[in-house]
Enzyme design. Sequence first.
Site, PDB file in Angstrom:
ATOM      1  N   HIS A  46       0.839  -1.189   0.000  1.00 47.74           N
ATOM      2  CA  HIS A  46       0.000   0.000   0.000  1.00 47.74           C
ATOM      3  C   HIS A  46       0.886   1.255   0.000  1.00 47.74           C
ATOM      4  O   HIS A  46       1.336   1.696   1.065  1.00 47.74           O
ATOM      5  CB  HIS A  46      -0.895   0.014   1.237  1.00 47.74           C
ATOM      6  CG  HIS A  46      -1.760  -1.196   1.388  1.00 47.74           C
ATOM      7  ND1 HIS A  46      -1.255  -2.416   1.779  1.00 47.74           N
ATOM      8  CD2 HIS A  46      -3.094  -1.368   1.186  1.00 47.74           C
ATOM      9  CE1 HIS A  46      -2.242  -3.299   1.827  1.00 47.74           C
ATOM     10  NE2 HIS A  46      -3.363  -2.696   1.472  1.00 47.74           N
ATOM     11  N   HIS A 282      -4.367   3.218  -3.440  1.00 50.47           N
ATOM     12  CA  HIS A 282      -4.416   2.711  -2.056  1.00 50.47           C
ATOM     13  C   HIS A 282      -3.667   1.389  -1.882  1.00 50.47           C
ATOM     14  O   HIS A 282      -2.750   1.297  -1.068  1.00 50.47           O
ATOM     15  CB  HIS A 282      -5.871   2.526  -1.615  1.00 50.47           C
ATOM     16  CG  HIS A 282      -6.020   1.733  -0.352  1.00 50.47           C
ATOM     17  ND1 HIS A 282      -5.763   2.255   0.899  1.00 50.47           N
ATOM     18  CD2 HIS A 282      -6.372   0.428  -0.139  1.00 50.47           C
ATOM     19  CE1 HIS A 282      -5.957   1.320   1.820  1.00 50.47           C
ATOM     20  NE2 HIS A 282      -6.328   0.207   1.208  1.00 50.47           N
ATOM     21  N   GLU A 431     -16.785  -4.494  25.450  1.00 51.90           N
ATOM     22  CA  GLU A 431     -15.950  -5.702  25.467  1.00 51.90           C
ATOM     23  C   GLU A 431     -14.785  -5.639  24.482  1.00 51.90           C
ATOM     24  O   GLU A 431     -13.649  -5.956  24.830  1.00 51.90           O
ATOM     25  CB  GLU A 431     -16.798  -6.952  25.169  1.00 51.90           C
ATOM     26  CG  GLU A 431     -17.481  -7.546  26.380  1.00 51.90           C
ATOM     27  CD  GLU A 431     -18.864  -6.974  26.619  1.00 51.90           C
ATOM     28  OE1 GLU A 431     -19.562  -7.448  27.537  1.00 51.90           O
ATOM     29  OE2 GLU A 431     -19.247  -6.050  25.870  1.00 51.90           O
ATOM     30  N   PHE A 457     -19.622 -13.368  25.526  1.00 55.09           N
ATOM     31  CA  PHE A 457     -19.267 -12.113  24.866  1.00 55.09           C
ATOM     32  C   PHE A 457     -17.785 -12.026  24.527  1.00 55.09           C
ATOM     33  O   PHE A 457     -17.335 -11.004  24.003  1.00 55.09           O
ATOM     34  CB  PHE A 457     -19.722 -10.936  25.723  1.00 55.09           C
ATOM     35  CG  PHE A 457     -21.205 -10.967  25.960  1.00 55.09           C
ATOM     36  CD1 PHE A 457     -22.088 -11.230  24.912  1.00 55.09           C
ATOM     37  CD2 PHE A 457     -21.730 -10.785  27.224  1.00 55.09           C
ATOM     38  CE1 PHE A 457     -23.459 -11.294  25.121  1.00 55.09           C
ATOM     39  CE2 PHE A 457     -23.096 -10.844  27.443  1.00 55.09           C
ATOM     40  CZ  PHE A 457     -23.965 -11.094  26.389  1.00 55.09           C
ATOM     41  N   HIS A 493     -27.161 -15.996  25.761  1.00 55.11           N
ATOM     42  CA  HIS A 493     -26.050 -15.824  26.682  1.00 55.11           C
ATOM     43  C   HIS A 493     -25.274 -17.121  26.927  1.00 55.11           C
ATOM     44  O   HIS A 493     -24.206 -17.078  27.544  1.00 55.11           O
ATOM     45  CB  HIS A 493     -26.545 -15.285  28.030  1.00 55.11           C
ATOM     46  CG  HIS A 493     -26.850 -13.820  28.017  1.00 55.11           C
ATOM     47  ND1 HIS A 493     -27.662 -13.239  27.075  1.00 55.11           N
ATOM     48  CD2 HIS A 493     -26.441 -12.814  28.837  1.00 55.11           C
ATOM     49  CE1 HIS A 493     -27.746 -11.935  27.312  1.00 55.11           C
ATOM     50  NE2 HIS A 493     -27.013 -11.652  28.381  1.00 55.11           N
TER      51      HIS A 493
END
Length: 689
Positions: A46, A282, A431, A457, A493
């Site tokens: 890049h 880019h 989180e 999570f 959960h």
Amino acid sequence: MSKRPTRQSSSQTPKKAKNDMDKDQTCINAIRCLSADMPSAANSGHPGAPMGCAPLAYLLWTKFMSYDPQDPSWLNRDRFVLSNGHACALQYAMLHLTGYDLSMEDLKNFRQIGSKTPGHPERDDTPGIEVTTGPLGQGVANAVGLAMAEKHMAATFNTSDFPDLIDNTVYVIMGDGCHQEGVSSEACSLAGHLKLGNLIVLYDDNSITIDGDTSLSFTEDVPKRFESYGWETITVDGLDSDITDLEAAIEKAKLSKDKPTLISCKTTIGFGSGIQGTHGVHGAPLKPDDLKQVKEKFGFNGDDKFVVPSDALAVFREAGAKGAAAHAEWKGRFEQYKIAEPAKAVELARRLSGKLPEDWRKCLPTWTSEDPALASRQTSEKVLNAIAEALPELVGGSADLTPSNLTQLKCSSDFQHGSYEGRYFRFGVREHGMAAICNGLAAYGGLVPFGATFFNFIQYMLPSVRLSALSHLRVLYIMTHDSIGLGEDGPTHQPINALALCRSMPNCLAIRPCDGNETAGAYAVAMENGHRPSVLVFSRQGLPQQDGSTVDKVFKGAYTLVNCEKPKVILVASGSEVPLCVDAAKLVGEGARVVSMPCMDLFEEQSAEYKSTVFPEGVPVLAVEALSGFGWDRYSHAQHCMKTFGASGPLKKLFVHFGFTPENISDKANGLVKFYEGKPVPSLVNRFE
């Protein structure tokens, strides 16, 4: 004693003489050409962002940052993070030019196997790289952790006589992609709340992403968003040809002591290229004729490759030497500090070495089978607080689940503005940001961070957990509510597949203890593994303390908990299913062995001889876990595990509903024995190799 001379405020910054401006532009253009040469040599990479960001890097590395190329690990160096890591040719160019151990030959080997210049910055491959970046947004979130670490370490070790022993700034270059990824928003929101005035972010505002102009998908007012976070914001135009205003902006940012600063830098991606300002520059090397005309436009020989004008190189090497002199001056002050504050100096040196005190394990609590059953999140609370008393480098917090994760440090206050000595972080419901910040805390040095949430999570956090593992960072991920045993919250959960995901990750220890002693062992493993993260997985429900469990046995990964002389079947489990297997073995009767396997990865590291004692040839093995069975076929001939996402209901009824009872497990074990009667039991030995 100040670390650096006091700089003038932006209103006093003088205009530069033409000769100085010409020298600046020569140096900036040398960066641009060198950054374009690397992708061209590799036929990959890049060039656009490095060419556009060259003025930003030039100013930071020659005018503002304090660093020592001969000792990249100097504690009080300023930290630089390239959050848009695809622009790594820019960082490699700066490291080489300022005198780090990165040769021109290394630059020529850009993106090649085994080189010191990989396709994105990796902290273990290249001297001077602070954090591994590439996944967008991660770098700036790491930088928030680096800034938090500096504030905490300064509050801990600085004194009235040595107010700037630890006094460094974290500088970041980030792009539009980093702003669009949510992890950066989580971390930058927290940085504003914490008033981290030691964090300065230069936003490469070039209005281009891979798809094209940012108007396709990104039209928000970024400075206004950051103002709402509590940041100071500055906008600078005209950077392609004049850096005076940017220099003044950085000067102003350094005067902000209770706000992080975002400087929006209006740049042109691929500046100098025939396709500058477009997404075409880019992610692909410049075409040969374009690269040639770029060099000629800047006054260089168009046919030269990897050539830096001697007068420009002298400027960069002088900047590196200036940093080495600052380091030498700091070392002199540290010698004085050792005399004035011997205890603090010894502690600081120990923590920076990453070593724990030899007898540190004496702090670990232990349990016997006479002790009451406790959820492993409760034994975790006891172990965590015992370790925190003994090891002050342990810092961390929860994603707004402190009362559930039970991670409050009783020996410490909260880390907040005005009380940066606090060791407990209130991450909020963030989180992913929490995990990325923990990586920055660990990368700073002298700290062992932890982040906590419900185990399900961790799937919000996996990109950052993966970077912990890739970066060899000691981060503790404290995960509670580990299975269908969390009960009524139900399938949304219940982390059915989460443990398999963590177990599949290289250089990451996933540890699920069955009782208090194994919990203490899990923490011991995590603390003593200095170069890999650990995911510690704890239950919501009570678990009885087992006879035969110890801290040391966890280091083996798996061990025989209930033995018999001639086993006819082996029940293997982790966590809350171990006591179920112990009870099931009693129902099976003579010949049932129980193996506790808190950590598959640690078991894989044991000798073949040890493994064969745990799983002897010719004995059928049943694996039991109230989670996905993925991976258990390596150690067992049959698996009793979850095949659905779970259900909502009281935990005891859930275990009955899904067949996680001693009676059902014993029936399955007897069925497995019967299945193999008169048949050879397939060997598991070859699976251990």
